[in-house]
Design an enzyme around this catalytic site. Structure first.
Site, PDB file in Angstrom:
ATOM      1  N   GLY A 143       0.444  -5.243   6.771  1.00 15.44           N
ATOM      2  CA  GLY A 143       0.476  -5.503   8.211  1.00 15.44           C
ATOM      3  C   GLY A 143       1.818  -5.115   8.799  1.00 15.44           C
ATOM      4  O   GLY A 143       1.892  -4.386   9.803  1.00 15.44           O
ATOM      5  N   GLU A 173      -4.911  -8.267   3.660  1.00 11.10           N
ATOM      6  CA  GLU A 173      -3.943  -9.043   2.854  1.00 11.10           C
ATOM      7  C   GLU A 173      -3.737 -10.449   3.397  1.00 11.10           C
ATOM      8  O   GLU A 173      -2.782 -11.125   3.020  1.00 11.10           O
ATOM      9  CB  GLU A 173      -2.597  -8.308   2.776  1.00 11.10           C
ATOM     10  CG  GLU A 173      -2.491  -7.412   1.560  1.00 11.10           C
ATOM     11  CD  GLU A 173      -1.127  -6.760   1.394  1.00 11.10           C
ATOM     12  OE1 GLU A 173      -0.890  -6.208   0.319  1.00 11.10           O
ATOM     13  OE2 GLU A 173      -0.304  -6.783   2.335  1.00 11.10           O
ATOM     14  N   LEU A 208      -7.903  11.324   1.964  1.00 10.23           N
ATOM     15  CA  LEU A 208      -8.183  11.992   0.682  1.00 10.23           C
ATOM     16  C   LEU A 208      -6.910  12.443  -0.026  1.00 10.23           C
ATOM     17  O   LEU A 208      -6.948  13.365  -0.841  1.00 10.23           O
ATOM     18  CB  LEU A 208      -9.090  13.212   0.945  1.00 10.23           C
ATOM     19  CG  LEU A 208     -10.376  12.935   1.727  1.00 10.23           C
ATOM     20  CD1 LEU A 208     -11.053  14.236   2.136  1.00 10.23           C
ATOM     21  CD2 LEU A 208     -11.326  12.088   0.879  1.00 10.23           C
ATOM     22  N   GLY A 209      -5.780  11.832   0.306  1.00 14.08           N
ATOM     23  CA  GLY A 209      -4.516  12.189  -0.341  1.00 14.08           C
ATOM     24  C   GLY A 209      -4.189  13.659  -0.125  1.00 14.08           C
ATOM     25  O   GLY A 209      -4.129  14.124   1.021  1.00 14.08           O
ATOM     26  N   ASP A 241       6.987   9.073  -3.259  1.00 21.91           N
ATOM     27  CA  ASP A 241       6.505   7.687  -3.401  1.00 21.91           C
ATOM     28  C   ASP A 241       5.371   7.487  -2.386  1.00 21.91           C
ATOM     29  O   ASP A 241       5.597   7.596  -1.181  1.00 21.91           O
ATOM     30  CB  ASP A 241       7.681   6.736  -3.120  1.00 21.91           C
ATOM     31  CG  ASP A 241       7.296   5.266  -3.220  1.00 21.91           C
ATOM     32  OD1 ASP A 241       6.096   4.955  -3.362  1.00 21.91           O
ATOM     33  OD2 ASP A 241       8.205   4.419  -3.134  1.00 21.91           O
ATOM     34  N   ALA A 251       2.836   2.873   1.175  1.00 21.06           N
ATOM     35  CA  ALA A 251       2.720   2.857   2.647  1.00 21.06           C
ATOM     36  C   ALA A 251       2.129   4.138   3.235  1.00 21.06           C
ATOM     37  O   ALA A 251       2.118   4.301   4.455  1.00 21.06           O
ATOM     38  CB  ALA A 251       4.048   2.528   3.331  1.00 21.06           C
ATOM     39  N   ALA A 252       1.614   5.018   2.363  1.00 23.80           N
ATOM     40  CA  ALA A 252       0.966   6.229   2.898  1.00 23.80           C
ATOM     41  C   ALA A 252      -0.224   5.827   3.779  1.00 23.80           C
ATOM     42  O   ALA A 252      -0.373   6.306   4.908  1.00 23.80           O
ATOM     43  CB  ALA A 252       0.498   7.117   1.755  1.00 23.80           C
ATOM     44  N   GLY A 253      -1.054   4.932   3.251  1.00 18.92           N
ATOM     45  CA  GLY A 253      -2.227   4.485   4.012  1.00 18.92           C
ATOM     46  C   GLY A 253      -1.840   3.688   5.244  1.00 18.92           C
ATOM     47  O   GLY A 253      -2.428   3.853   6.320  1.00 18.92           O
ATOM     48  N   ASP A 254      -0.832   2.830   5.096  1.00 21.36           N
ATOM     49  CA  ASP A 254      -0.396   1.998   6.235  1.00 21.36           C
ATOM     50  C   ASP A 254       0.109   2.875   7.374  1.00 21.36           C
ATOM     51  O   ASP A 254      -0.226   2.648   8.549  1.00 21.36           O
ATOM     52  CB  ASP A 254       0.740   1.056   5.808  1.00 21.36           C
ATOM     53  CG  ASP A 254       0.341   0.155   4.663  1.00 21.36           C
ATOM     54  OD1 ASP A 254      -0.857  -0.135   4.527  1.00 21.36           O
ATOM     55  OD2 ASP A 254       1.233  -0.246   3.896  1.00 21.36           O
ATOM     56  N   LYS A 264       9.644  10.000   1.064  1.00 18.68           N
ATOM     57  CA  LYS A 264      10.782   9.083   0.888  1.00 18.68           C
ATOM     58  C   LYS A 264      10.352   7.856   0.105  1.00 18.68           C
ATOM     59  O   LYS A 264       9.169   7.497   0.111  1.00 18.68           O
ATOM     60  CB  LYS A 264      11.311   8.645   2.263  1.00 18.68           C
ATOM     61  CG  LYS A 264      11.951   9.765   3.036  1.00 18.68           C
ATOM     62  CD  LYS A 264      12.594   9.253   4.308  1.00 18.68           C
ATOM     63  CE  LYS A 264      12.961  10.417   5.218  1.00 18.68           C
ATOM     64  NZ  LYS A 264      12.813  10.083   6.618  1.00 18.68           N
TER      65      LYS A 264
HETATM   66  O1  RIB Z   1       0.571  -0.619   1.299  1.00 20.83           O
HETATM   67  C1  RIB Z   1       1.820  -0.843   0.733  1.00 20.83           C
HETATM   68  C2  RIB Z   1       2.144  -2.305   0.741  1.00 20.83           C
HETATM   69  O2  RIB Z   1       1.217  -2.977  -0.081  1.00 20.83           O
HETATM   70  C3  RIB Z   1       3.495  -2.661   0.186  1.00 20.83           C
HETATM   71  O3  RIB Z   1       4.505  -2.643   1.163  1.00 20.83           O
HETATM   72  C4  RIB Z   1       3.260  -4.024  -0.427  1.00 20.83           C
HETATM   73  O4  RIB Z   1       3.908  -5.048   0.233  1.00 20.83           O
HETATM   74  C5  RIB Z   1       1.751  -4.218  -0.429  1.00 20.83           C
HETATM   75  O5  RIB Z   1       1.365  -5.080   0.542  1.00 20.83           O
END
Ligand code: RIB
Length: 311
Positions: free
Chosen positions: A41, A140, A221-222, A248, A251-254, A287
């Site tokens: 979130g 989450e 799809l990455g 890394d 957080a790609a999806g976020d 990053k």
């Molecule tokens: O999507 C990545 C996140 O998943 C991380 O920042 C970690 O906290 C988990 O919630």
């Protein structure tokens, strides 16, 4: 600019970089770890703020140092954190993240204060729901809260975006009816549909989700880009970004989902918003870390211009 309300988790991430993931029973040694602001979130709220969007967040932290730092980081990009509650006697959500040399990760989340994001708290903060235009949810926090928030938001005529991560096979079916945009990755899509549907094509899988009531389905799809099934049934594949090195994927999806919300909030069409989301998440994986990896609009603009993409 429309207002986006993110309802979700805040975590302090303990990140360990390793050449490879540990096997069961194996002990691996590493030089150290990094503490990074995270939580699905909070990562989404941070991305919205960093891109220059108008974002507020509802969630919970513990009355501890990591919680205070997470709030400060959101404030640094002008996210409205006034509704986030601090629960004393409970620890802030904590994620333990292993990243291997290919940039892939494995995550365990100790949910802590995130479990206190209950229906009553959302009801107490109904004003923020009424004031926003778009509500962004992930998985989450307790699922009952997600259900309540999605239903309430839809009842108020808001646009609801659901990032179904971390994926769970037991997502209540009624939730789909309140969702305008759902954004699973391929693994999450498989989990949402259950094993029996695992062999379906993207076309079939997204049609099944739409049949359950979701209006638009976006599957990330990455390295292959993204796939969209729109409300009108039309589908389209979006190519990935090129020329970027994956360091890394945390957080790609976020960042993808938040950038999609940002694009829609800024008045872009869905296709444009998805092009933006692909660039933002593509830059984020170059990053390390979660919120530490999110690009600002200047970086995004520079990348898009260099690659002849329309912003
Ligand atoms: O999507 C990545 C996140 O998943 C991380 O920042 C970690 O906290 C988990 O919630």
């Amino acid at each position: 600019m429309k207002k986006v309300l993110v309802i979700g988790s805040l975590n302090c991430d303990y990140v360990i970089n390793l050449p490879k993931m540990p096997e069961t029973g194996e002990t691996l040694l590493c030089g150290g770890y990094e503490l990074v602001p995270g939580g699905k979130g909070a990562n989404q709220a941070y991305t919205l703020g960093k891109l220059g969007g108008s974002a507020a967040m509802l969630g919970a932290v513990g009355g501890d140092g990591p919680g205070a730092k997470l709030l400060d980081n959101l404030r640094s990009v002008e996210v409205d954190v006034s509704g986030i509650k601090t629960v004393t006697g409970v620890s802030t959500g904590t994620a333990f993240i292993f990243v291997d040399s290919s940039g892939s990760n494995s995550i365990i989340v100790a949910q802590g204060a995130n479990l206190r994001v209950d229906e009553e708290y959302i009801r107490e903060n109904d004003r923020l729901l009424r004031e926003c235009d778009i509500v962004l949810l992930q998985l989450e926090i307790p699922i009952e809260t997600v259900l309540y928030a999605a239903k309430r938001a839809k009842g108020l005529g808001k646009t609801v975006i659901l990032d179904p991560a971390p994926a769970r096979p037991d997502l209540p079916r009624e939730l789909y009816r309140w969702v305008d945009y759902i954004k699973p990755n391929e693994v999450e899509l498989g989990m949402l549909l259950g094993d029996s549907e695992a062999q379906n094509s993207l076309d079939e899988s997204t049609a099944i989700l739409q049949g359950l009531g979701v209006k638009n389905v976006v599957v990330t799809l990455g390295e292959r880009g993204a796939f969209l099934r729109e409300e009108n049934g039309l589908t389209r594949a979006f190519p990935p970004v090129s020329g970027l090195r994956v360091v890394d994927t945390t957080a790609a999806g976020d960042s993808f989902t938040a950038a999609l919300a940002y694009g829609l909030s800024a008045g872009s069409g869905l296709h444009e918003a998805l092009e933006l989301a692909i660039c933002v998440s593509g830059l984020a994986v170059t990053k390390k870390g979660a919120q530490t990896s999110i690009p600002d609009m200047a970086e995004v603009r520079a990348y898009m211009q260099a690659h002849n993409k329309k912003l």
